[in-house]
Design a protein around this motif. Sequence first.
Motif, PDB file in Angstrom:
ATOM      1  N   ILE A 162     -17.916  82.758  26.866  1.00 37.14           N
ATOM      2  CA  ILE A 162     -18.829  82.885  25.951  1.00 37.14           C
ATOM      3  C   ILE A 162     -19.946  81.863  25.982  1.00 37.14           C
ATOM      4  N   ILE A 204     -11.832  83.662  18.033  1.00 34.68           N
ATOM      5  CA  ILE A 204     -11.703  84.747  18.821  1.00 34.68           C
ATOM      6  C   ILE A 204     -10.502  85.132  19.539  1.00 34.68           C
ATOM      7  N   VAL A 205      -9.754  83.860  19.886  1.00 37.22           N
ATOM      8  CA  VAL A 205      -8.399  84.260  20.549  1.00 37.22           C
ATOM      9  C   VAL A 205      -7.454  84.505  19.374  1.00 37.22           C
ATOM     10  N   ALA A 262     -13.415  84.024  25.068  1.00 40.75           N
ATOM     11  CA  ALA A 262     -13.875  82.524  24.808  1.00 40.75           C
ATOM     12  C   ALA A 262     -13.967  81.566  25.822  1.00 40.75           C
ATOM     13  N   ILE A 263     -13.530  81.835  27.061  1.00 43.84           N
ATOM     14  CA  ILE A 263     -13.882  80.887  28.172  1.00 43.84           C
ATOM     15  C   ILE A 263     -15.131  81.327  28.566  1.00 43.84           C
ATOM     16  N   PHE A 288     -21.754  79.194  20.683  1.00 45.08           N
ATOM     17  CA  PHE A 288     -20.524  79.324  20.336  1.00 45.08           C
ATOM     18  C   PHE A 288     -19.709  78.014  20.688  1.00 45.08           C
ATOM     19  N   GLN A 289     -19.193  77.318  19.652  1.00 49.42           N
ATOM     20  CA  GLN A 289     -18.327  76.200  19.893  1.00 49.42           C
ATOM     21  C   GLN A 289     -16.916  76.249  19.994  1.00 49.42           C
ATOM     22  N   LEU A 290     -16.222  75.420  19.940  1.00 54.60           N
ATOM     23  CA  LEU A 290     -14.825  75.424  20.143  1.00 54.60           C
ATOM     24  C   LEU A 290     -14.157  76.104  19.092  1.00 54.60           C
ATOM     25  N   ASP A 347     -15.184  78.568  17.186  1.00 53.75           N
ATOM     26  CA  ASP A 347     -15.453  79.862  17.510  1.00 53.75           C
ATOM     27  C   ASP A 347     -14.773  80.434  18.518  1.00 53.75           C
ATOM     28  N   LYS A 348     -14.394  79.830  19.511  1.00 58.62           N
ATOM     29  CA  LYS A 348     -13.625  80.388  20.490  1.00 58.62           C
ATOM     30  C   LYS A 348     -12.147  80.546  20.036  1.00 58.62           C
TER      31      LYS A 348
END
Length: 149
Positions: free
Chosen positions: A41, A53-54, A38-39, A45-47, A49-50
């Motif tokens: 990528i 993922i987490v 997430a850091i 990909f926006q916040l 999306d991150k």
Amino acid sequence: MPEPVSPPPLPLTWRPRRGRWVAYGFAGFIVLGAIVMAIFISEPFQLPDKIMIVAFGCGVAWVLHLLGRVRVEADEQGITVVNALRTHRYTWPEVLDVTLLESDPWPKIDFSDGLTVGAMGIQGSEKARARRATAELAALIKAKGEAGE
């Protein structure tokens, strides 16, 4: 024929060793990997999306936690079998027998209501340790339950 085992002192908890190491090890690896991904990528990909993922990594870790928490607990009142999805609590008179065949992944515990529950907290893959735990549980069932009378 295995040697007879005397009932161990209570309370007692049986947990798998390798299964817990694998489950919690992979859970930590997946969460850490999801955070790193997430850091780092790249741009489309926006916040949100991150964050997803987490969250997905945490969801996988939760499933692994369900597998890592399995155990069988015995106390003066009875046994508690904590499997991946369900927890079963029975008093000693309700417990009839425990069996672990050579090819079984875990022992099966038979109850007076006709139910048979797999005890995932004792892993058959841990050969000698599983046989010892099953023998101890059988000794407790014989000493505390009505099946031995």
